[in-house]
Motif scaffolding. Sequence first.
Motif, PDB file in Angstrom:
ATOM      1  N   MET A   1      50.402  34.921  44.917  1.00 33.48           N
ATOM      2  CA  MET A   1      50.009  36.103  44.159  1.00 33.48           C
ATOM      3  C   MET A   1      50.368  37.356  44.959  1.00 33.48           C
ATOM      4  O   MET A   1      50.078  37.438  46.153  1.00 33.48           O
ATOM      5  CB  MET A   1      48.502  36.082  43.892  1.00 33.48           C
ATOM      6  CG  MET A   1      48.006  37.260  43.055  1.00 33.48           C
ATOM      7  SD  MET A   1      46.199  37.309  42.943  1.00 33.48           S
ATOM      8  CE  MET A   1      45.837  35.721  42.215  1.00 33.48           C
TER       9      MET A   1
ATOM     10  N   LEU B   1      51.113  34.817  37.169  1.00 37.94           N
ATOM     11  CA  LEU B   1      49.714  34.935  37.578  1.00 37.94           C
ATOM     12  C   LEU B   1      48.848  33.903  36.866  1.00 37.94           C
ATOM     13  O   LEU B   1      47.976  33.270  37.474  1.00 37.94           O
ATOM     14  CB  LEU B   1      49.211  36.362  37.280  1.00 37.94           C
ATOM     15  CG  LEU B   1      47.789  36.712  37.730  1.00 37.94           C
ATOM     16  CD1 LEU B   1      47.633  36.535  39.237  1.00 37.94           C
ATOM     17  CD2 LEU B   1      47.457  38.147  37.331  1.00 37.94           C
ATOM     18  N   GLU B   2      49.083  33.726  35.576  1.00 39.09           N
ATOM     19  CA  GLU B   2      48.326  32.735  34.799  1.00 39.09           C
ATOM     20  C   GLU B   2      48.607  31.320  35.308  1.00 39.09           C
ATOM     21  O   GLU B   2      47.696  30.495  35.392  1.00 39.09           O
ATOM     22  CB  GLU B   2      48.673  32.855  33.313  1.00 39.09           C
ATOM     23  CG  GLU B   2      48.150  34.136  32.667  1.00 39.09           C
ATOM     24  CD  GLU B   2      48.573  34.282  31.221  1.00 39.09           C
ATOM     25  OE1 GLU B   2      49.702  33.850  30.887  1.00 39.09           O
ATOM     26  OE2 GLU B   2      47.784  34.816  30.416  1.00 39.09           O
TER      27      GLU B   2
ATOM     28  N   GLU C   1      49.487  30.490  38.387  1.00 39.87           N
ATOM     29  CA  GLU C   1      48.844  30.328  39.678  1.00 39.87           C
ATOM     30  C   GLU C   1      47.340  30.111  39.547  1.00 39.87           C
ATOM     31  O   GLU C   1      46.755  29.294  40.251  1.00 39.87           O
ATOM     32  CB  GLU C   1      49.120  31.546  40.564  1.00 39.87           C
ATOM     33  CG  GLU C   1      48.536  31.420  41.964  1.00 39.87           C
ATOM     34  CD  GLU C   1      49.038  32.497  42.903  1.00 39.87           C
ATOM     35  OE1 GLU C   1      50.020  33.176  42.559  1.00 39.87           O
ATOM     36  OE2 GLU C   1      48.447  32.652  43.988  1.00 39.87           O
ATOM     37  N   LEU C   2      46.729  30.834  38.613  1.00 39.98           N
ATOM     38  CA  LEU C   2      45.283  30.702  38.406  1.00 39.98           C
ATOM     39  C   LEU C   2      44.931  29.491  37.544  1.00 39.98           C
ATOM     40  O   LEU C   2      43.776  29.043  37.532  1.00 39.98           O
ATOM     41  CB  LEU C   2      44.735  31.977  37.755  1.00 39.98           C
ATOM     42  CG  LEU C   2      44.818  33.253  38.595  1.00 39.98           C
ATOM     43  CD1 LEU C   2      44.373  34.456  37.773  1.00 39.98           C
ATOM     44  CD2 LEU C   2      43.963  33.128  39.854  1.00 39.98           C
TER      45      LEU C   2
ATOM     46  N   LYS D   1      44.853  29.548  34.344  1.00 37.03           N
ATOM     47  CA  LYS D   1      44.063  30.045  33.215  1.00 37.03           C
ATOM     48  C   LYS D   1      44.873  31.057  32.415  1.00 37.03           C
ATOM     49  O   LYS D   1      45.743  31.750  32.952  1.00 37.03           O
ATOM     50  CB  LYS D   1      42.773  30.717  33.701  1.00 37.03           C
ATOM     51  CG  LYS D   1      41.833  29.820  34.496  1.00 37.03           C
ATOM     52  CD  LYS D   1      41.147  28.798  33.606  1.00 37.03           C
ATOM     53  CE  LYS D   1      40.149  27.973  34.399  1.00 37.03           C
ATOM     54  NZ  LYS D   1      39.464  26.957  33.549  1.00 37.03           N
TER      55      LYS D   1
ATOM     56  N   LEU E   1      45.063  34.548  30.653  1.00 43.31           N
ATOM     57  CA  LEU E   1      44.380  35.827  30.870  1.00 43.31           C
ATOM     58  C   LEU E   1      44.377  36.720  29.635  1.00 43.31           C
ATOM     59  O   LEU E   1      43.520  37.590  29.510  1.00 43.31           O
ATOM     60  CB  LEU E   1      45.042  36.582  32.024  1.00 43.31           C
ATOM     61  CG  LEU E   1      45.047  35.853  33.376  1.00 43.31           C
ATOM     62  CD1 LEU E   1      45.777  36.694  34.418  1.00 43.31           C
ATOM     63  CD2 LEU E   1      43.619  35.557  33.820  1.00 43.31           C
TER      64      LEU E   1
ATOM     65  N   THR F   1      38.393  34.641  30.719  1.00 40.27           N
ATOM     66  CA  THR F   1      38.846  34.561  32.112  1.00 40.27           C
ATOM     67  C   THR F   1      39.392  35.905  32.578  1.00 40.27           C
ATOM     68  O   THR F   1      39.098  36.368  33.684  1.00 40.27           O
ATOM     69  CB  THR F   1      39.931  33.480  32.263  1.00 40.27           C
ATOM     70  OG1 THR F   1      39.401  32.218  31.862  1.00 40.27           O
ATOM     71  CG2 THR F   1      40.413  33.405  33.708  1.00 40.27           C
TER      72      THR F   1
ATOM     73  N   ILE G   1      37.904  38.370  35.800  1.00 46.66           N
ATOM     74  CA  ILE G   1      38.575  38.790  37.033  1.00 46.66           C
ATOM     75  C   ILE G   1      38.955  40.269  37.028  1.00 46.66           C
ATOM     76  O   ILE G   1      39.467  40.776  38.027  1.00 46.66           O
ATOM     77  CB  ILE G   1      39.837  37.941  37.291  1.00 46.66           C
ATOM     78  CG1 ILE G   1      40.944  38.300  36.283  1.00 46.66           C
ATOM     79  CG2 ILE G   1      39.513  36.459  37.275  1.00 46.66           C
ATOM     80  CD1 ILE G   1      42.287  37.713  36.665  1.00 46.66           C
TER      81      ILE G   1
END
Length: 294
Positions: free
Chosen positions: A1, A39-40, A42-43, A45, A47, A60, A64
């Motif tokens: 990230m 980003l989604e 890596e998480l 989830k 967003l 979610t 954050i």
Amino acid sequence: MEIRHLEYFLEVSRHKSFSKAAEVTHISQPTISKAIKDLETELGKTLFYRSTKYVELTDTGKAILDQAQQIVASFRNIHVQLEGLEKQEIGKVHIGLPHITAVTTFSHVLGAFKHHYPRIEIQLYEYGPKKIEASLQEGLLDFGIFTPEDSDLFEWIWFERDPHSVVMNPTHWLACHNMIGYENLQGEQLIIYNSDYKLHDIILDRCKLSGFIPQVAFETSQRELMIQMVTAGLGVALLPSKICQDLDPEIVISRPLTDSQLYLELALTWKRGRYLSHAASRFLNFFKLNLTER
């Protein structure tokens, strides 16, 4: 990230649009979309809900959002501090200002500042006063223009005090009045500030003190929409007098409100105790000096 992933995430959530976020950050929309997708991934989830009409944070994403704001704010502070130490005449100043204003004094000072410090970038964000206040507390803005009250949280410099006028279609029956009191507004459809503005509650309270419950046709933070509705004959609006000076009298006209205590009072405001970069400090000192000279 990477920090840019969080910056892009904040811009998409702020504007509810990938294309608008791309426009604001001056990068391509595919780059924004890929960064959010990375980003989604890596998480693990999702967003954002995406549709052809809108983009909205998922649960979610909402969870954050606060942490992302804090991380980006901290990163910006570090970056701007180092930038300011190395070269005092470069950097960025982030300023929030409300939609329904005619900040003539501020505009003149801003223009003069840009002339003196062309390498310092001024980024303006149009928010409602409550969001400006919250963004200052969160460290997302260096300065905000609104009506501050809490001296424990903020410091400020007053620079604008603008009384209100009633704006109406030229054919409206109130056009024959030289001045208009609250009693004249009884039974009229009012177009007023939305609840982001403290003046929203003040106007409603003043009407009630005059003996009537006001009929609110529409609440908004967009002065252009207010004027369009007045032009269409859908009601009368209350706006700061400096805005009214620039209106086309062939389309809408204005009359002073007899309540001399109803005014839009604005201050350049910053968070007490917050570090100000060299760029922000230069802007503040320049503002103080030029405001005195004016």
